[in-house]
Design an enzyme around this catalytic site. Structure first.
Site, PDB file in Angstrom:
ATOM      1  N   SER A 144       0.857  -1.190   0.000  1.00  0.00           N
ATOM      2  CA  SER A 144       0.000   0.000   0.000  1.00  0.00           C
ATOM      3  C   SER A 144       0.890   1.236   0.000  1.00  0.00           C
ATOM      4  O   SER A 144       1.988   1.217   0.587  1.00  0.00           O
ATOM      5  CB  SER A 144      -0.875   0.018   1.252  1.00  0.00           C
ATOM      6  OG  SER A 144      -1.537   1.277   1.360  1.00  0.00           O
ATOM      7  N   TYR A 158      -1.417  -0.617  10.204  1.00  0.00           N
ATOM      8  CA  TYR A 158      -1.647  -1.127   8.841  1.00  0.00           C
ATOM      9  C   TYR A 158      -0.471  -0.700   7.943  1.00  0.00           C
ATOM     10  O   TYR A 158       0.081  -1.516   7.196  1.00  0.00           O
ATOM     11  CB  TYR A 158      -2.966  -0.561   8.312  1.00  0.00           C
ATOM     12  CG  TYR A 158      -3.200  -0.752   6.829  1.00  0.00           C
ATOM     13  CD1 TYR A 158      -3.614  -1.986   6.324  1.00  0.00           C
ATOM     14  CD2 TYR A 158      -3.019   0.302   5.930  1.00  0.00           C
ATOM     15  CE1 TYR A 158      -3.835  -2.161   4.961  1.00  0.00           C
ATOM     16  CE2 TYR A 158      -3.231   0.133   4.571  1.00  0.00           C
ATOM     17  CZ  TYR A 158      -3.641  -1.095   4.092  1.00  0.00           C
ATOM     18  OH  TYR A 158      -3.854  -1.262   2.739  1.00  0.00           O
TER      19      TYR A 158
END
Ligand code: NAP
Length: 249
Positions: A144, A158
């Site tokens: 990501s 995350y």
């Protein structure tokens, strides 16, 4: 036998994984569609693939549970020899600050995003490595843009889990370079999927979009297109790197 062999897509029932499974079938893969809970969504992806003459099977399993991972790879083997893995299953946990995060959220996010990706990568290497009798293949790890932004105030855990995925891509690529396996990553930016609602903010895409230099979120289909590129021979010299596809964010 499918022209490009068998691709296992973890978290293939919804979002980026589902779009990747459909695109991979069009590109000539037989697709093993893994999911955790949403059996109907996974069955829908398989039905879409079969409706256009493709081969696919859905398999339930939590990537963070070793026995489930072994089961997924057995299900993939029933379709033929494995030639690719898209390590896509991922979760954010609820939006919040590090000072307030629970140990349970940290445990869940790191188990799914990191332990799960490692277990799947390990099993893919065991099957695809030419040093172990396999025919080679490609592993695409879904990272990501958060890994380099840090996601302050939203989900630093995350972002950190995706930083670990980038290291997996770098290190594993070096380990298996001589064994017929390419390892690459994709770092999508803001992409319009259910993950934002799952993190507790269904309107997150609308809130964040003004921060994206390109002025819009990505669709799951365009991220899938980038993953299919990385799986293809057109990306034959891409190895160990992670493609940022963040719209400039
Ligand atoms: P999503 O729409 O929430 O879909 C998540 C998928 O992962 C679902 O198929 C889900 O299965 C599956 N899954 C969740 N936990 C799992 C587990 N423990 N074991 C197996 N499968 C599991 O997510 P998405 O937005 O498409 O995200 C896909 C990947 O892209 C993730 O790694 C995410 O971090 C990354 N990413 C997303 C964005 C974004 O803005 N959307 C940006 C950058 C990176 P069920 O349907 O059964 O629940």
């Amino acid at each position: 036998m499918s022209a490009r062999g068998v691709l296992l897509v973890t978290g293939g029932s919804r979002g980026i994984g589902a779009a990747t499974a459909r695109a991979a079938a069009k590109a000539g893969y037989a697709v093993c569609v893994n999911y955790a809970r949403d059996a109907a969504a996974a069955a829908g992806v398989v039905a879409d693939i079969q409706a256009v003459g493709g081969r696919a099977a859905a398999v339930a399993g939590d990537v963070a549970v070793e026995a489930d991972v072994l089961g997924m790879f057995e299900a993939a083997a029933a379709l033929g020899p494995l030639t690719g893995l898209v390590n896509n299953a991922g979760i954010c946990g609820p939006i919040g600050r590090v000072a307030d995060v629970s140990a349970e959220t940290l445990d869940q996010v790191f188990r799914v995003n990191v332990l799960g990706a490692f277990l799947c990568a390990r099993e893919a290497v065991r099957r695809m490595s030419t040093a172990r009798g396999g025919g080679g293949g490609v592993i695409v790890n879904v990272s990501s843009g958060a890994a380099s932004r840090g996601s302050a105030g939203e989900f630093v855990w995350y972002a950190a889990s995706k930083g670990a995925i980038d290291s997996l891509t770098i290190g594993l690529a070096k380990e298996v370079a001589g064994e017929g396996i390419r390892v690459v990553g994709i770092a999508p930016g803001l992409t319009d999927t259910d993950i934002h609602a799952a993190a507790g903010e269904p309107g997150r895409v609308a809130r964040m979009v003004s921060l994206v230099p390109l002025g819009r979120a990505a669709s799951p289909e365009e991220v899938a297109g980038q993953i299919l590129f990385l799986l293809s021979d057109a990306a034959a010299y891409c190895h160990g790197g992670t493609l940022r596809a963040t719209g400039g964010l």
